[in-house]
Design a protein around this motif. Sequence first.
Motif, PDB file in Angstrom:
ATOM      1  N   ASP A 142      22.316  -5.475 -11.810  1.00  9.03           N
ATOM      2  CA  ASP A 142      23.318  -5.262 -12.772  1.00  9.03           C
ATOM      3  C   ASP A 142      24.287  -4.642 -12.596  1.00  9.03           C
ATOM      4  O   ASP A 142      24.454  -3.292 -12.846  1.00  9.03           O
ATOM      5  CB  ASP A 142      22.198  -4.669 -14.004  1.00  9.03           C
ATOM      6  N   THR A 143      25.290  -5.299 -11.926  1.00  8.72           N
ATOM      7  CA  THR A 143      26.511  -4.483 -11.364  1.00  8.72           C
ATOM      8  C   THR A 143      27.493  -4.209 -12.726  1.00  8.72           C
ATOM      9  O   THR A 143      28.335  -3.319 -12.835  1.00  8.72           O
ATOM     10  CB  THR A 143      27.382  -5.382 -10.549  1.00  8.72           C
ATOM     11  N   SER A 144      27.233  -4.865 -13.909  1.00  8.87           N
ATOM     12  CA  SER A 144      28.156  -4.676 -15.148  1.00  8.87           C
ATOM     13  C   SER A 144      27.791  -3.085 -15.644  1.00  8.87           C
ATOM     14  O   SER A 144      28.362  -2.393 -16.134  1.00  8.87           O
ATOM     15  CB  SER A 144      27.929  -5.681 -16.305  1.00  8.87           C
ATOM     16  N   GLY A 145      26.489  -2.912 -15.617  1.00  7.64           N
ATOM     17  CA  GLY A 145      25.921  -1.651 -15.952  1.00  7.64           C
ATOM     18  C   GLY A 145      26.235  -0.694 -15.048  1.00  7.64           C
ATOM     19  O   GLY A 145      26.726   0.532 -15.354  1.00  7.64           O
ATOM     20  N   GLN A 146      26.374  -1.090 -13.706  1.00  4.91           N
ATOM     21  CA  GLN A 146      26.811  -0.033 -12.726  1.00  4.91           C
ATOM     22  C   GLN A 146      28.186   0.390 -13.030  1.00  4.91           C
ATOM     23  O   GLN A 146      28.567   1.611 -12.645  1.00  4.91           O
ATOM     24  CB  GLN A 146      26.507  -0.501 -11.259  1.00  4.91           C
TER      25      GLN A 146
END
Length: 274
Positions: A142-146
């Motif tokens: 989940d790179t958006s959350g990262q």
Amino acid sequence: RPRVMHECASHSWLVILGTGRSGSTTILSMLNAVPQIQISGENYGMMNPLAYVLTRHQAPLSKLKHLNFKGYSGSSRSPWYGVNGEEVRDSLCSVVLRLAPHDKTKHRPLIRGFKEVRWERSVLGAVALLPGVRFVVSYRRDTSGQAASGWHSWNGSARAAAGWASPNQGIDEATRAMLEAVNATGRPAFHLPLEDFSTAAFNQLLRWVGVTNCSFRGVVHEHSGGGYSADAADPRSLIEQRSCHVARARRGAHGAVVQRRGTGLRERAGPPHW
């Protein structure tokens, strides 16, 4: 042989790599709960500069004419007046060993290393200097959350300057590049994405590292809430059967650590599926 050579070769070397807010600090804390493991924090990418010293030593003298070696009578392959290349490598390895903060609660740790989010300045240097080094690789699916977490949100201006179409585009690219770089080394790597953190996953990591006779009963949460706060749990309190055992490193060809094959979350060292 110098004493430092024995010191470096007597340890198993482990490097934790991450992309920032990917769980690398939690992995660091969990592994350091084992008495025989001492993994240091970030060193701001000092491995590659140290390895550069080694490559300069190995460079042919013809490529270093600007240094003007007057009266040099040694081999044309060694600009350091015949200094043994292995001794240079082991002396540089000793720098890593001695600069790492010493944990007085640990008596002669068998597994040493560090963690680093500046992976691009660490991978090749670690391979060049640390005998039989292995990697633990942390990243997030989940790179958006990262991208929304504290550390990455503070770097928003850098993302804008790079012209990335989305906040997580740079993290996507960095993650792929990190995994490809580790894969290219051919060294053993244990992939542990943040989404897979669990007691079972960390116990599989223990076995892969070579720790037996103890196990975790929980997972500590470092940098909770995307910031820098940790939870109240001491990772050492999460170890069951405190008499952990770590086998001493046995090395095969080219300094590679000889060990049993890992199972479970040990994945191929390559880009994840997005």
